[in-house]
Motif scaffolding. Structure first.
Motif, PDB file in Angstrom:
ATOM      1  N   TYR A   1     -24.798 -27.768  10.756  1.00  0.00           N
ATOM      2  CA  TYR A   1     -23.581 -28.136  11.610  1.00  0.00           C
ATOM      3  C   TYR A   1     -23.180 -26.663  12.164  1.00  0.00           C
ATOM      4  CZ  TYR A   1     -18.692 -28.944  12.508  1.00  0.00           C
ATOM      5  OH  TYR A   1     -17.481 -29.280  13.138  1.00  0.00           O
TER       6      TYR A   1
ATOM      7  N   PHE B   1     -11.814 -43.727  22.915  1.00  0.00           N
ATOM      8  CA  PHE B   1     -11.268 -42.727  22.139  1.00  0.00           C
ATOM      9  C   PHE B   1     -11.866 -42.509  20.985  1.00  0.00           C
ATOM     10  CE2 PHE B   1      -8.046 -41.152  19.309  1.00  0.00           C
ATOM     11  CZ  PHE B   1      -7.747 -39.617  19.749  1.00  0.00           C
ATOM     12  N   ASN B   2     -11.916 -43.978  20.259  1.00  0.00           N
ATOM     13  CA  ASN B   2     -12.308 -43.971  19.022  1.00  0.00           C
ATOM     14  C   ASN B   2     -13.816 -43.256  18.706  1.00  0.00           C
ATOM     15  OD1 ASN B   2     -10.133 -45.554  18.229  1.00  0.00           O
ATOM     16  ND2 ASN B   2     -11.254 -47.199  17.474  1.00  0.00           N
TER      17      ASN B   2
ATOM     18  N   TYR C   1     -25.419 -32.001  17.893  1.00  0.00           N
ATOM     19  CA  TYR C   1     -24.152 -32.414  17.206  1.00  0.00           C
ATOM     20  C   TYR C   1     -24.017 -34.036  16.901  1.00  0.00           C
ATOM     21  CZ  TYR C   1     -19.295 -33.835  16.622  1.00  0.00           C
ATOM     22  OH  TYR C   1     -18.066 -34.325  16.062  1.00  0.00           O
TER      23      TYR C   1
ATOM     24  N   TRP D   1     -26.550 -35.173  14.728  1.00  0.00           N
ATOM     25  CA  TRP D   1     -26.301 -34.765  13.297  1.00  0.00           C
ATOM     26  C   TRP D   1     -24.983 -35.503  12.408  1.00  0.00           C
ATOM     27  CZ3 TRP D   1     -21.377 -33.386  11.047  1.00  0.00           C
ATOM     28  CH2 TRP D   1     -21.341 -32.795  10.006  1.00  0.00           C
TER      29      TRP D   1
ATOM     30  N   TYR E   1     -22.311 -39.484  15.882  1.00  0.00           N
ATOM     31  CA  TYR E   1     -21.148 -39.707  16.407  1.00  0.00           C
ATOM     32  C   TYR E   1     -20.799 -38.814  17.510  1.00  0.00           C
ATOM     33  CZ  TYR E   1     -15.936 -40.147  16.395  1.00  0.00           C
ATOM     34  OH  TYR E   1     -14.616 -40.430  17.014  1.00  0.00           O
TER      35      TYR E   1
ATOM     36  N   ASN F   1     -11.188 -34.600  14.655  1.00  0.00           N
ATOM     37  CA  ASN F   1     -12.178 -35.197  14.250  1.00  0.00           C
ATOM     38  C   ASN F   1     -13.342 -34.538  13.503  1.00  0.00           C
ATOM     39  OD1 ASN F   1     -11.068 -37.522  15.256  1.00  0.00           O
ATOM     40  ND2 ASN F   1     -12.193 -37.334  17.028  1.00  0.00           N
ATOM     41  N   THR F   2     -13.643 -33.346  14.097  1.00  0.00           N
ATOM     42  CA  THR F   2     -14.798 -32.676  13.819  1.00  0.00           C
ATOM     43  C   THR F   2     -14.477 -32.170  11.941  1.00  0.00           C
ATOM     44  OG1 THR F   2     -14.228 -30.581  14.445  1.00  0.00           O
ATOM     45  CG2 THR F   2     -15.661 -31.696  15.497  1.00  0.00           C
TER      46      THR F   2
ATOM     47  N   GLN G   1     -15.626 -34.781   9.934  1.00  0.00           N
ATOM     48  CA  GLN G   1     -17.041 -34.941   9.597  1.00  0.00           C
ATOM     49  C   GLN G   1     -17.505 -33.725   8.450  1.00  0.00           C
ATOM     50  OE1 GLN G   1     -17.720 -34.544  14.116  1.00  0.00           O
ATOM     51  NE2 GLN G   1     -19.251 -36.139  13.521  1.00  0.00           N
TER      52      GLN G   1
ATOM     53  N   SER H   1      -8.152 -44.035  14.067  1.00  0.00           N
ATOM     54  CA  SER H   1      -9.137 -44.691  14.343  1.00  0.00           C
ATOM     55  C   SER H   1     -10.410 -43.923  14.610  1.00  0.00           C
ATOM     56  CB  SER H   1      -9.164 -45.987  14.976  1.00  0.00           C
ATOM     57  OG  SER H   1      -8.381 -46.826  14.516  1.00  0.00           O
ATOM     58  N   ALA H   2     -10.127 -42.921  15.671  1.00  0.00           N
ATOM     59  CA  ALA H   2     -11.152 -42.084  15.986  1.00  0.00           C
ATOM     60  C   ALA H   2     -11.830 -41.272  14.850  1.00  0.00           C
ATOM     61  CB  ALA H   2     -10.593 -41.079  17.102  1.00  0.00           C
ATOM     62  N   SER H   3     -10.839 -40.502  14.112  1.00  0.00           N
ATOM     63  CA  SER H   3     -11.468 -40.129  12.626  1.00  0.00           C
ATOM     64  C   SER H   3     -11.980 -40.824  11.695  1.00  0.00           C
ATOM     65  CB  SER H   3     -10.105 -39.417  12.173  1.00  0.00           C
ATOM     66  OG  SER H   3      -8.878 -40.305  11.517  1.00  0.00           O
ATOM     67  N   ARG H   4     -11.430 -42.110  11.513  1.00  0.00           N
ATOM     68  CA  ARG H   4     -12.113 -43.010  10.706  1.00  0.00           C
ATOM     69  C   ARG H   4     -13.826 -43.340  11.271  1.00  0.00           C
ATOM     70  NH1 ARG H   4      -9.941 -47.536  11.961  1.00  0.00           N
ATOM     71  NH2 ARG H   4     -11.724 -47.817  13.514  1.00  0.00           N
ATOM     72  N   GLU H   5     -13.737 -43.502  12.408  1.00  0.00           N
ATOM     73  CA  GLU H   5     -15.083 -43.467  12.963  1.00  0.00           C
ATOM     74  C   GLU H   5     -16.047 -42.458  13.266  1.00  0.00           C
ATOM     75  OE1 GLU H   5     -16.365 -46.799  14.197  1.00  0.00           O
ATOM     76  OE2 GLU H   5     -14.426 -47.156  13.049  1.00  0.00           O
ATOM     77  N   ALA H   6     -15.414 -41.262  12.959  1.00  0.00           N
ATOM     78  CA  ALA H   6     -16.084 -39.995  12.943  1.00  0.00           C
ATOM     79  C   ALA H   6     -16.791 -39.779  11.640  1.00  0.00           C
ATOM     80  CB  ALA H   6     -15.105 -38.977  13.238  1.00  0.00           C
TER      81      ALA H   6
END
Ligand SMILES: Nc1ncnc2c1ncn2[C@@H]1O[C@H](COP(=O)(O)OP(=O)(O)OP(=O)(O)O)[C@@H](O)[C@H]1O
Ligand SMILES: Nc1ncnc2c1ncn2[C@@H]1O[C@H](COP(=O)(O)OP(=O)(O)OP(=O)(O)O)[C@@H](O)[C@H]1O
Ligand SMILES: CC(C)C[C@H](N)C(=O)O
Ligand SMILES: [Mg+2]
Ligand SMILES: [Mg+2]
Lengths: 290, 238, 249, 360, 385
Positions: free
Chosen positions: D54, D169-170, D261, D264, D267, E56-57, E60, E81-86
């Motif tokens: 990473y 955004f998700n 990334y 990895w 996403y 978000n990173t 991960q 939700s973005a963090s959940r998808e991440a």
């Protein structure tokens, strides 16, 4: 009649966008235009102004005084930051990006730790008025007036006073200015302090209308940067026309296609303007003149 | 055929006419000095030849080609080279690197190092070759820039006040060096205020005044010209 | 404690010595350039400093005005040490400095450039601008032009005019003739001498132009490798060849 | 020149005035570090291996920025735009093409090429429009912010390319990881040992390649432009082409980071092009010492490690500590912390040397 | 006894901290209570928490860390939700178990995820009919311009339509925007009977102050505001007057269970500005997890999913009973209609008990049968069988 109402409403929206652009950018413009420093902590001076003025208002200070207090507090904070961090970096202005970014992190998170996640607002004063079918906030008109007043005061200060001349001389060739008897350190300190105080003023003025949280400065940054860039390095020739142009773009696009269009429009405007006028509006004006 | 020619070259900034209808010709192999009062437009004339400014009207011919609108680097590649009035060097690079950058495409890589050594010797900068160029004294910077300009082995060398800030002996040495290069075939156009230097090298002298050619001739003719004395020379004993 | 040789002490006590430089050492971040410079300038004198390229003349000027710190030795102005003063404080004591390469404020107008010079005096002086315009008419003509776009020689005139704005009692000039047309070189020399007579201003200047040295200097110091190696008096300055010889020490 | 000698002189470019660390001492150090990096997975647990991959992912973008900014003098504040474009391109391509037959590797190359192409177009406008200095920085920042805003609102079903939903955004997920076709079963490069070696190899290649580039004549011109564009032009160089060249190469490297990334973590999100993401590369590069590849590499790696461990151990104070660290670094180490360290060490060893000589 | 490791990844700093610090506190409170009462089957719970900084990173990085290095049994993670998808691909890759204790746009059909927050069908099918009955059928939506806002707006459109109402306007606001003069005017021009505000993030909540100042005295309805960002506490009255929000909990909920909950909360965290619905969800989630482990006698994912499939994992939370739906692994809730009054106190004109997260199951997500690990929306539902 309907027609006049919509003209008024467009003017109001334009004025509103203009005020926001001017007030959020002029502190950044002073610091960038005069000192070549890209101040990524600009938003945190706004935060400082907002928090101090709101606290002052909560303590019972009348709003104008509270706002002044916010602005002064930010100005003092600015002078401290200049002394401790910015001054050693004048020779390498790009490093100030990193330093001010660091300051911004410290202040944002520090505020969160010390003051918590939010502060209660003080409420927007003055009520509303109606024109035709629409009602408007009176305070927003005050903001517009303040934007114009600020621009005028800055223009007077920098062109008609000795301070302005010395400040510009100091920024352009510091060692010569110093050798000519200019106390350059004092000038730096005052200039940065002024920029910070202007940011604080924006914070104080907008505080009653906004959410008060440690990250609130961020919501001013895009507009501030865009205005400064479109304006170019000479803040007096640049900022006002830039705010007019961008205000028109933003008001028109937002009323036509919504906020998304307004936001994207602003950013695209930057790219286009820089393509046509690589040195910003003021660069163009200066070239013509020379 | 002249190596460099301008026809009715015009340039103005705002209301100020900096060059007005300049017809100028420079023959191959000539050493020519351009003199004239401060602000006469000498540096501007140079910048027009180099393409840093574009003229409002008029043409510039070089070696028979019209280069009026060519990009600066294209002109350089045709064999023009310049030393500016204010030294333009690579401040944060060493003296040696400065010269490397000037020479790298003109010399066989195998011979590059040797060539640079010679040039350094010639410029009296051998001891300072590891210094950052920005830390040189004013005069040393001038030398370095002249070095970069001649490193390109130009057909036409433009020098804007090459000896400013040099001692008389150094000025003289510079003159000898330029004469040497001229013998090898280089054409030269220099702006100077130092009449001793002009006398030393110039075959021809042009006086520019308010952007116009005011007088032209050998140095003796120019010095004898009372009008030139009035606007420019004063009571100098050149 | 270091004790100074008697003669120097004596000299520095002399009332009419305005500038007294004793064993001055200075340089750039650990790189020594000035290695023990000693000289005196009396009130109202015009003194030249000459020497080859790179011997440290400009460094000396910068150290005198305070843009470079003194590493060792001392600089006394009218008997008082100014080593610890910042450049702007020295300027306020009446030292005017014209840097080599002019360094005008490029994005300010000619007039604004002049106004900055007032800082030496700490205040505006009535009629000063007109006086400067009188000496350098081109500045009046171009009062609104941006200084950065002035020609080289025009900038030099501006730089000199700029320090005169503050009515300094001592002027440090670093190669004032550089890039100036011959008759204006003569003018500058004449103006300086005239000012010196009229106001008694002291002048220290670095120069390579023999004519200018002869026209202006009453005395001359020769520098080499960071120190003063010779002093030429009025008589020696009459002889071009002597100056020429010393210029290339 | 014979072909062999031309080749050796080409190889010699890994050393030169434009890079710190020349000579046998440096290269033996380099060999030691490389060896350590190669044997690392034998000693570390799989979390650390994946976590290092990473970190490696970001180094390409940092090296690219060092080329553009540190060497070329053009501050690009928008490297994340190319990161994002390549990341999304990889996602769209692989979701549509799948992971069989080495198509993910093809997608990697294509995605990097797309970001390079975008950089070429944008760079053409910027450099041929003679935009430089801060303005360049802010225009590139604006571009990346436009992209972020735009991608954030692509949540609706209409925003779909082939089978790939952009998903606003998700963020976009569910793209396959890089996969190497192999007889007897494809090798899927999850963040583990195989991916570690692959990324490490890429990193070494890119690093050495860039060293050769900056020490070549191209690199000389690039630093010349940084120092004095007018003078460079007056030596006959087409300044704009060199700036554009560096910009495209550097941006392609940002693209490579983006692909790695994305693969990895399977996403990619618009936030990776936002304001914070855009500032990070500048911080990494500036902290290490932007005008050298090695200091950039080491500095970036250090910052990543330090910031992550601060976040792990510093709880709420982590961000304050990071900010302080940045401010202090900039103040005490003007050329970057790694450069400062190198200079300090060499000064110490000089001193020791001269002492040793004295004794003799 | 070996402790059960509970990973916590929540934003304790950055943009979202305002709404999420409480979530961490909720978990801490529950864990403290459970441990004091002897843990889960005698095993104490150990919290391993990282601050994800609204980035978000970081999700991960830390999701890999908790799963691979800390080897936690379960993770509670994420606000946006973005963090959940991440982090979701990583949870899938390691076949871990993650709880998303947040109200969101719905549609996640993933066997490795358990969602305890409320979803649009629970909040809108209750809220909108009430609003239309009370105030009229013309609706204007302003929503954050990203997945949550757009999908929620889709729900609003659909439910308004089903109930015979009319959308007179819809506007999407990019995240981070804080100036609303034009929006306010657009709303006045459209003359709706009420406004649905689906504003996200602290900057956007400035809308309320600005709308109040411009005297836009329209009733408002929301599924996110009040319940998450406690805007009624932060802005001066009466800017939120006549705001109606459907929440599965807020600290004003007036039941004995709730009062007791608020009391013990403030005893532990006296400085907490507000207990929002996500704080309560997070608190309850710990108990739900306890229940599952005790039932399954294991922390293994398959065993846990086995007991979920039995369909009676229910817990008496401060809000009332909440149960986990086996098909979608989402949670049924008691939904309160919170009305903000003139002086910004809260009234509850209506309460719906046990509202099911019905949509995913009906649309064809059945985690007891298969695991697509996908997110669906009404306009892109699961592929028909
Ligand atoms: N960009 C510009 N804008 C306005 N005026 C300019 C600009 N550049 C030059 N000038 C003016 O044009 C005139 C000619 O300038 P130039 O530099 O060519 O003079 P010069 O002959 O080289 O003088 P010197 O001997 O002092 O160097 C001067 O009056 C100068 O002020
Ligand atoms: N900023 C600097 N940093 C480091 N060294 C410098 C710097 N400026 C000058 N030097 C060095 O100091 C020495 C003296 O320089 P100085 O400028 O004082 O010479 P000078 O006598 O004025 O020469 P010139 O006649 O060429 O102007 C030179 O060797 C020069 O390389
Ligand atoms: C409403 C939001 C603050 C939270 C929601 N889960 C999202 O989509 O980001
Ligand atoms: Mg000139
Ligand atoms: Mg000098």
């Amino acid at each position: 009649m309907e027609f006049l109402y919509s003209i008024f409403s467009f003017l109001y929206q334009f004025g509103d966008a203009f005020a926001f652009l001017v007030l959020s950018s002029c502190g950044l413009a002073v610091i960038f235009g005069m000192m070549g420093v890209i101040n990524l902590a600009h938003g945190e001076f706004i935060l400082c102004g907002a928090y101090v003025s709101t606290s002052a208002a909560h303590m019972g200070l009348p709003l104008p005084l509270a706002i002044a207090a916010g602005s002064i507090a930010a100005g003092i904070a600015g002078m401290i930051v200049e002394l401790a961090v910015i001054r050693p970096l004048y020779a390498r202005p790009l490093d100030t990006i990193v330093a001010t970014w660091g300051i911004s992190m410290i202040v944002t998170q520090g505020t969160l730790i010390v003051l918590g996640t939010t502060m209660a607002g003080s409420g927007t004063p003055f009520g509303s008025f109606s024109v035709g079918a629409y009602s408007y906030s009176i305070y927003r008109v005050v903001l517009m007036v303040m934007a114009v007043v600020t621009l005028a005061a800055l223009w007077l200060m920098f062109t008609k006073t000795r301070f302005g001349i010395l400040a510009r001389a100091t920024i352009q060739v510091p060692h010569v200015a110093e050798a000519l008897g200019v106390n350059t350190n004092l000038i730096y300190s005052l200039t940065f302090g002024l920029g910070a105080a202007l940011a604080g003023l924006a914070g104080g003025l907008y505080a009653p209308t906004m959410t008060l949280v440690p990250t609130m400065g961020a919501s001013f940054m895009v507009e501030a940067f865009v205005t400064v860039v479109v304006g170019g390095a000479d803040i007096f020739l640049g900022t006002a026309p830039a705010a007019v142009v961008l205000g028109l773009i933003k008001a028109a696009l937002t009323s036509w296609k919504g906020q998304f269009a307004g936001q994207i429009g602003l950013l695209v405007a930057v790219i286009i303007v820089i393509r046509i006028l690589p040195r910003g509006i003021s660069g163009k004006i200066l070239k013509e003149r020379a | 055929m002249p190596l460099l020619e301008t026809h009715k070259l015009n340039k103005h900034f705002g209301g100020l006419h900096v060059t007005g209808n300049v017809d100028f010709a420079l023959n191959p192999g000539e050493m020519h000095c351009l003199i004239g009062p401060n602000g006469a437009g000498k540096s501007t004339f140079f910048k027009l030849i180099l393409g840093e400014h574009l003229p409002d009207s008029g043409d510039i011919l070089y070696d028979g080609h019209d280069i009026t609108r060519a990009k600066p680097f294209e002109r350089i590649r045709k064999g023009i080279s310049v030393k500016f009035q204010v030294p333009g060097i690579f401040k944060e690079l060493s003296v040696r690197q400065n010269l490397t950058i000037a020479l790298q495409y003109h010399v066989d890589p195998e011979l590059l190092a040797e060539e640079i050594d010679q040039l350094l010797e010639f410029l009296k900068l051998a001891d300072d070759q590891k210094q950052l160029a920005g830390n040189l004294s004013h005069g040393q910077k001038q030398w370095l820039e002249i070095g970069m300009a001649i490193a390109l082995k130009p057909k036409l060398l433009l020098l804007d006040e090459p000896t400013a800030g040099m001692t008389p002996d150094e000025t003289f040495a510079t003159g000898e060096m330029l004469q040497e290069l001229n013998r090898e075939g280089m054409t030269l156009l220099a702006v100077e205020h130092d009449m001793a230097f002009v006398r030393q090298i110039a075959h021809q002298v042009t006086v520019l005044h308010f952007g116009k050619i005011f007088a032209q001739g050998t140095i003796d003719e120019i010095v004898a010209n009372e009008d030139v004395a009035a606007i420019y020379l004063g009571e100098v004993d050149a | 404690m270091k004790t100074w040789p008697q003669s120097i002490l004596e000299k520095s006590m002399r009332k009419d010595v305005i500038l007294d430089v004793i064993s001055l050492h200075a340089g750039y971040g650990g790189k020594p350039v000035l290695q023990g410079v000693d000289f005196q300038v009396r009130e109202g004198e015009i003194v030249a400093v000459i020497g080859r390229n790179g011997v440290g003349k400009s460094t000396l000027m910068k150290t005198l005005i305070g843009l470079l710190p003194t590493d060792r030795g001392s600089i006394n102005l009218r008997g008082a040490s100014i080593d610890l003063l910042a450049a702007h404080q020295r300027a306020r004591r009446g030292i005017g400095y014209v840097p080599q390469g002019r360094d005008v404020f490029p994005r300010m107008s000619v007039l604004e450039n002049l106004l900055v010079g007032e800082s030496i005096a700490g205040q505006a002086t009535e009629g000063k601008v007109d006086e400067i315009f009188h000496y350098f008419p081109i500045l009046k003509e171009r009062a609104d032009q941006r200084a950065g776009t002035m020609s080289g020689g025009q900038q030099q005139q501006l730089a000199i005019g700029r320090v005169l704005m503050g009515t300094p009692s001592m002027i440090l000039l670093d190669e004032p003739s550089e890039g100036i047309q011959p008759n204006i070189v003569q003018d500058i020399a004449r103006i300086t001498v005239e000012l010196n007579r009229k106001t008694g201003v002291t002048v220290v200047f670095v120069e390579q132009n023999i004519d200018m040295i002869r026209a202006m200097a009453q005395r001359c110091y020769v520098m080499d490798k960071g120190s003063i190696v010779a002093e030429l008096d009025k008589d020696m300055l009459q002889d071009r060849d002597i100056i020429r010889r010393y210029l290339s020490v | 020149m014979s072909r062999a000698s031309r080749f050796t002189s080409f190889l010699k470019l890994v050393e030169g005035p434009q890079t710190l660390g020349n000579g046998p001492k440096f290269w033996s150090g380099f060999a030691v570090v490389l060896l350590a990096a190669c044997s690392y997975p034998a000693f570390a647990d799989s979390y650390d291996v994946g976590n290092n991959v990473y970190f490696f992912n970001w180094l390409f973008m940092a090296l690219g920025l060092s080329l553009i900014w540190g060497y070329g003098g053009s501050l690009s504040f928008g490297q994340t735009a190319f990161f994002g474009i390549a990341g999304y391109s990889y996602g769209v391509l692989t979701i549509n093409l799948g992971d069989a037959y080495g198509l993910t590797l093809f997608s990697l190359v294509m995605a990097v090429a797309i970001s390079a192409l975008f950089a070429a177009v944008l760079g053409y406008f910027l450099f041929f429009g003679r935009i430089n200095g801060v303005f360049l920085g802010i225009v590139s920042l604006s571009v990346t912010l436009v992209l972020e805003r735009f991608m954030a609102q692509t949540a609706g079903p209409e925003w779909v390319i082939g089978k790939a939903r952009l998903n606003g955004f998700n963020g976009m997920g569910a793209m396959p990881s890089l996969t190497i076709p192999w007889p007897g079963g494809n090798i899927v490069l999850y963040p583990d040992i195989t991916l570690y070696y692959l990324t490490l190899a890429l990193l070494v290649i890119v690093y050495l390649g860039l060293r050769m580039l900056v020490n070549s004549r191209f690199g000389n011109v690039l630093v010349a432009i940084r120092e004095n564009p007018l003078r460079a032009e007056m030596l006959g160089y087409d300044v704009r082409k060199y700036q554009l060249g560096a910009f495209v190469i550097g941006s392609a490297l940002a693209g490579l980071s983006g692909v790695l990334y994305t693969s990895w973590g399977n996403y990619i999100t618009p936030a990776s092009m936002g304001m914070t993401a855009a500032s990070l590369p500048i911080v990494w590069v500036a902290v290490g010492g932007r005008s050298d590849l090695t200091t950039t590499l080491v500095g970036t790696f250090l910052v990543l490690i330090v910031f992550q461990s601060l976040t792990i151990h510093g709880s709420q104070y982590a961000l304050v500590a990071m900010g302080l660290l940045l401010v202090i670094t900039v103040l005490i180490a003007p050329k970057g912390i790694v450069t400062a360290l190198v200079e300090f060490v060499s000064k110490m060893s000089d001193r020791r040397k001269s002492k040793a000589e004295e004794v003799r | 006894q070996e402790p059960i490791k509970l990973g916590v990844l929540e934003d304790q700093s950055g943009d979202f901290a305002l709404a999420t610090i409480g979530k961490v506190h909720g978990i801490e409170l529950a864990v403290e209570e459970i441990n004091a009462a002897g843990g889960i089957d005698g095993r104490p719970i150990e919290i391993i928490a990282y601050d994800t900084q609204s980035d978000n990173t970081r999700y991960q990085e830390f999701m890999r860390r908790v799963l691979q290095r800390d080897k936690v049994d379960v993770v509670f993670a994420g606000f946006s939700s973005a963090s959940r998808e991440a982090y979701r691909p990583i949870v899938n890759q390691f076949d871990g178990l993650a709880f998303y204790n947040n109200q969101y746009e719905g549609g996640v059909c993933d066997a490795n995820m358990i969602v305890t927050g409320a979803v649009p069908e629970q909040q809108f099918s209750t809220l909108l009919p009430y609003m239309m009955e009370t105030y009229g059928k013309k609706v204007y939506t302003i929503a954050a311009d990203y997945n949550f806002g757009q999908i929620s707006a889709e729900w609003v459109r659909q439910i308004v339509d089903e109930n015979g109402g009319e959308m007179v306007g819809e506007e999407f606001i990019p995240l981070g925007v804080s100036q609303f003069s034009q929006t306010i005017q657009n709303i006045q021009a459209a003359k709706p009977d009420f406004v649905v505000t689906l504003l996200v993030g602290t900057a956007q909540s400035s809308y309320y102050e600005q709308a109040g100042a411009a005297n836009l005295a329209l009733p408002m309805a929301s599924s996110v505001n009040v319940g998450q960002g406690y805007e009624h506490k932060r802005f001066t009255p009466p800017s939120l007057a006549n705001m109606y929000a459907t929440v599965n909990y807020i600290e004003e909920v007036d039941t004995p269970e709730s009062k007791a909950f608020v009391e013990k909360w403030h005893a532990k965290f006296p400085d907490e500005p507000y207990i929002n619905q996500e704080a309560e969800n997070s608190y309850a989630a710990v108990y739900l997890y306890k229940l599952m482990v005790e039932r399954a006698k294991s922390t293994e994912l398959e065993a846990i999913r086995g007991v979920i499939a039995e369909g009676d994992i229910c817990f008496d939370a401060p809000e009332g009973e909440m149960c986990i739906d086996p098909k979608s692994q989402h949670t049924s809730h008691t939904i309160y209609l919170a009305q903000v009054t003139e002086d910004h106190s809260i009234a509850f004109p209506k309460v719906w008990e046990s509202i099911q997260p019905y949509w995913l199951g009906e649309a064809g997500c059945d985690l007891t049968m298969e695991d697509p690990s996908a997110q669906y929306t009404p306009s892109s539902p699961p592929p028909a069988k």
